[in-house]
Structure formats: C-alpha cells, structure tokens
Motif scaffolding. Structure first.
Motif, PDB file in Angstrom:
ATOM      1  N   ALA A 153       0.991  -1.222   0.007  1.00  0.00           N
ATOM      2  CA  ALA A 153      -0.050   0.167  -0.025  1.00  0.00           C
ATOM      3  C   ALA A 153       0.903   1.108  -0.095  1.00  0.00           C
ATOM      4  CB  ALA A 153      -0.900  -0.129   1.135  1.00  0.00           C
ATOM      5  N   GLY A 154       2.165   1.078   0.774  1.00  0.00           N
ATOM      6  CA  GLY A 154       2.966   2.272   0.556  1.00  0.00           C
ATOM      7  C   GLY A 154       3.540   2.421  -0.962  1.00  0.00           C
ATOM      8  N   ALA A 155       3.801   1.357  -1.327  1.00  0.00           N
ATOM      9  CA  ALA A 155       4.723   1.309  -2.678  1.00  0.00           C
ATOM     10  C   ALA A 155       3.470   2.039  -3.710  1.00  0.00           C
ATOM     11  CB  ALA A 155       5.246   0.238  -3.235  1.00  0.00           C
ATOM     12  N   TYR A 156       2.392   1.583  -3.574  1.00  0.00           N
ATOM     13  CA  TYR A 156       1.129   2.255  -4.446  1.00  0.00           C
ATOM     14  C   TYR A 156       0.887   3.536  -4.145  1.00  0.00           C
ATOM     15  CZ  TYR A 156      -0.035  -2.763  -5.448  1.00  0.00           C
ATOM     16  OH  TYR A 156       0.149  -3.976  -5.907  1.00  0.00           O
ATOM     17  N   ALA A 157       1.100   4.062  -2.663  1.00  0.00           N
ATOM     18  CA  ALA A 157       0.744   5.398  -2.480  1.00  0.00           C
ATOM     19  C   ALA A 157       1.904   6.183  -2.991  1.00  0.00           C
ATOM     20  CB  ALA A 157       0.861   5.534  -1.012  1.00  0.00           C
ATOM     21  N   LYS A 158       3.033   5.819  -3.083  1.00  0.00           N
ATOM     22  CA  LYS A 158       4.230   6.509  -3.747  1.00  0.00           C
ATOM     23  C   LYS A 158       3.964   6.701  -5.005  1.00  0.00           C
ATOM     24  CE  LYS A 158       9.274   6.486  -4.332  1.00  0.00           C
ATOM     25  NZ  LYS A 158      10.510   5.543  -4.062  1.00  0.00           N
ATOM     26  N   GLN A 159       3.454   5.589  -5.781  1.00  0.00           N
ATOM     27  CA  GLN A 159       3.337   5.779  -7.190  1.00  0.00           C
ATOM     28  C   GLN A 159       2.129   6.720  -7.304  1.00  0.00           C
ATOM     29  OE1 GLN A 159       2.491   1.911  -8.865  1.00  0.00           O
ATOM     30  NE2 GLN A 159       1.822   2.728 -10.849  1.00  0.00           N
ATOM     31  N   TRP A 160       0.973   6.764  -6.788  1.00  0.00           N
ATOM     32  CA  TRP A 160       0.038   7.638  -7.030  1.00  0.00           C
ATOM     33  C   TRP A 160       0.718   9.204  -6.847  1.00  0.00           C
ATOM     34  CZ3 TRP A 160      -4.705   7.856  -3.366  1.00  0.00           C
ATOM     35  CH2 TRP A 160      -5.931   8.734  -3.896  1.00  0.00           C
ATOM     36  N   LEU A 161       1.238   9.261  -5.868  1.00  0.00           N
ATOM     37  CA  LEU A 161       1.739  10.884  -5.471  1.00  0.00           C
ATOM     38  C   LEU A 161       2.785  11.201  -6.516  1.00  0.00           C
ATOM     39  CD1 LEU A 161       2.411  10.123  -1.501  1.00  0.00           C
ATOM     40  CD2 LEU A 161       0.754  11.757  -2.517  1.00  0.00           C
ATOM     41  N   GLN A 162       3.631  10.205  -6.968  1.00  0.00           N
ATOM     42  CA  GLN A 162       4.537  10.622  -8.064  1.00  0.00           C
ATOM     43  C   GLN A 162       3.718  11.038  -9.143  1.00  0.00           C
ATOM     44  OE1 GLN A 162       6.944   7.175  -7.861  1.00  0.00           O
ATOM     45  NE2 GLN A 162       8.574   8.190  -7.250  1.00  0.00           N
ATOM     46  N   THR A 163       2.741  10.178  -9.638  1.00  0.00           N
ATOM     47  CA  THR A 163       1.879  10.647 -10.763  1.00  0.00           C
ATOM     48  C   THR A 163       1.178  11.941 -10.723  1.00  0.00           C
ATOM     49  OG1 THR A 163       1.254   8.115 -11.027  1.00  0.00           O
ATOM     50  CG2 THR A 163      -0.246   9.840 -12.183  1.00  0.00           C
ATOM     51  N   ALA A 164       1.026  12.291  -9.457  1.00  0.00           N
ATOM     52  CA  ALA A 164       0.394  13.708  -9.387  1.00  0.00           C
ATOM     53  C   ALA A 164       1.415  14.723  -9.001  1.00  0.00           C
ATOM     54  CB  ALA A 164      -0.632  13.695  -7.987  1.00  0.00           C
ATOM     55  N   ASP A 165       2.726  14.470  -9.209  1.00  0.00           N
ATOM     56  CA  ASP A 165       3.852  15.139  -9.295  1.00  0.00           C
ATOM     57  C   ASP A 165       4.037  16.052  -7.688  1.00  0.00           C
ATOM     58  OD1 ASP A 165       6.071  16.282 -10.193  1.00  0.00           O
ATOM     59  OD2 ASP A 165       4.956  18.214 -11.102  1.00  0.00           O
ATOM     60  N   VAL A 166       3.559  15.298  -6.635  1.00  0.00           N
ATOM     61  CA  VAL A 166       3.672  15.909  -5.396  1.00  0.00           C
ATOM     62  C   VAL A 166       4.757  14.967  -4.450  1.00  0.00           C
ATOM     63  CG1 VAL A 166       1.466  17.146  -5.457  1.00  0.00           C
ATOM     64  CG2 VAL A 166       1.817  14.962  -4.566  1.00  0.00           C
ATOM     65  N   TRP A 167       5.181  13.985  -4.814  1.00  0.00           N
ATOM     66  CA  TRP A 167       5.894  12.993  -3.962  1.00  0.00           C
ATOM     67  C   TRP A 167       7.059  13.702  -3.471  1.00  0.00           C
ATOM     68  CZ3 TRP A 167       6.040   8.769  -1.093  1.00  0.00           C
ATOM     69  CH2 TRP A 167       7.346   8.445  -0.699  1.00  0.00           C
ATOM     70  N   GLU A 168       7.896  14.415  -3.975  1.00  0.00           N
ATOM     71  CA  GLU A 168       9.147  15.088  -3.638  1.00  0.00           C
ATOM     72  C   GLU A 168       8.688  16.362  -2.852  1.00  0.00           C
ATOM     73  OE1 GLU A 168      12.127  13.903  -3.712  1.00  0.00           O
ATOM     74  OE2 GLU A 168      11.885  12.324  -5.174  1.00  0.00           O
TER      75      GLU A 168
END
Length: 256
Positions: free
Chosen positions: A145-160
């Motif tokens: 779920a954490g890996a998927y969350a990171k992927q979702w946040l990266q797709t939205a361009d907010v992870w970093e």
C-alpha cells in the motif's frame, strides 16, 4: 470360528483407525497481508464451521515482511499477498505453489482524513497546504500500500514536494490507526481498510489504472506439512462462498 472372529476384530480396528484419522485435528497457518485481516477472519470462521477438524491460525503483516519470513523458512502453510510481484518472486524460487493463475481479489487505494476534522483536503494537490503537517503511508519498500501510495503521489507530481510530511508505517493498518487517532492529518490506505472504520472519511480515490495493479494472490507454501489441507483452503478462497464475504468487505472479486 476363531479365524472369523480374528477377521472381525481386525475389521473393527480398521474402522476405528479410519474414524480416528478422519477426526484428527489439523492446524493450518495463513500468512496474509494486513489489509486482509477482517475479511480472512470472517472467511476462516465460516471455513472452520464447514470443516470442524481444521484449526486456522492467521498471522497478518505487510507482504514484504511475510515474504522475508517465508524465505527464511517460517512455519506458514498458505500465503495471501497484496503484491503480485512479491508473490511471483516466491513462486519462481519454488517456495510458493500457485494453483490459480488469476488474482484472488482487487482493491482500491484511497486518501483518508479523520472524520471529525474540518474538511480542508479535497485532492492530492491540497496536501501541499501548510495546515497539512503529516501524511501517513506504509513504508514503500516493504508495504505494498505504501509502494502504491508513492506511485500515486509521483503521478500527481507531489511526492518530492511532500518529503518532510511523511509518517511511515509498518503496514496499512498502522496507517489507518494514525489517521483514526489524529496522529496524522491524512493517510493513504486501501478502500477496504477505510470502510472498516467509522472514524475516517474517504477524500479521493486513485486512478483506475493504478487500482488494477492492486491484486491479491494466494498460494500454498512448498514446504508446508499440511499440503492437502492448505490447498483445500486456498481453493475455498476462490469459491462462491468466500466471494460473497470478500464482496461484503469491499473487495473486488476477480473474474475468470
């Protein structure tokens, strides 16, 4: 006469032995993703009613942790994974036997906040607001779920952009607890986890393209001492009876 009596006694002893064997209690240990806790306990209760000689024991943790335990020879009979990649890695190593090629069920990823808190978040982009100080997610390296969350946040361009706000949890249920207790302003969990709580609110759902990757698989541990019984339970997870319970808890049952 004595010969007939001896044959009769042997027959009685044979029947007694068969009866004892049929009544023998069998213990099966299932290692399953933390997000499966409620639904598998419900399915397990039903299964034990239908198979009174079977005792099921569940151990729930992150899929990554369970994968390492299986690789180290943990006494587990059935593995239920929330990460298809981790599952296939164990199959390739011949540590897990997969009788079913298709996924067991699917889930969805959602953004949640405490229910009693003012609704200041409407989408992932709102997480950048200064009032949002903590975002709970599973450890991406070990928690699917954490890996998927990171992927979702990266797709939205907010992870970093949100690096200073992350609160990492050992599994998805811990993420839920952080949000329920308001120790995190929001969190990313599976829809089934969110639905299990009356103290959180679902704010947004991940894109369908990402959610189709959230597939659970089940298989028998190759070194299990209860191969037949473990295989029967795994087959039951794909049955109509189990499907009804999966649906009740919010999972999407995979079709053939």
């Amino acid at each position: 006469m004595m010969k007939k009596l001896a044959i009769y006694i042997c027959f009685i002893l044979l029947l007694a032995g068969c009866s004892h064997s049929a009544d023998k209690s069998v213990d099966i240990t299932i290692g399953a993703a933390a997000s499966m806790k409620d639904v598998l306990e419900a399915i397990g209760e039903q299964y034990e009613k239908e198979h009174q000689n079977i005792n099921l024991t569940f151990t729930f943790s992150s899929t990554g942790t369970l994968q390492k335990q299986i690789e180290q020879g943990a006494p587990i009979d059935v593995f239920v994974s929330a990460d298809p990649t981790a599952f296939e890695q164990l199959v390739e190593k011949k540590l897990v036997i997969a009788k079913q090629n298709r996924p067991l069920v699917y889930n969805e990823l959602v953004l949640i906040t405490p229910k009693q808190k003012a609704r200041t978040i409407h989408s992932l982009s709102d997480l950048q607001h200064p009032t949002i100080r903590s975002i709970a997610i599973g450890i991406p390296e070990t928690v699917p779920a954490g890996a998927y969350a990171k992927q979702w946040l990266q797709t939205a361009d907010v992870w970093e952009k949100l690096q200073s706000k992350y609160v990492f949890a050992k599994d998805v249920r811990q993420v839920l607890t952080y949000v329920e207790s308001e120790n995190a302003d929001c969190g990313i969990v599976y829809r089934t986890d969110a639905l299990s709580s009356k103290r959180v609110r679902i704010i947004a759902t991940a894109p369908r393209s990402l959610n189709r990757q959230i597939a659970y698989k089940a298989g028998v541990i190759a070194q299990s001492k209860q191969q037949k019984e473990a295989e029967r339970f795994t087959e039951y997870l794909h049955s109509k009876q189990a499907s009804r319970i999966f649906n009740k808890y919010g999972f999407i049952v995979a079709t053939k």
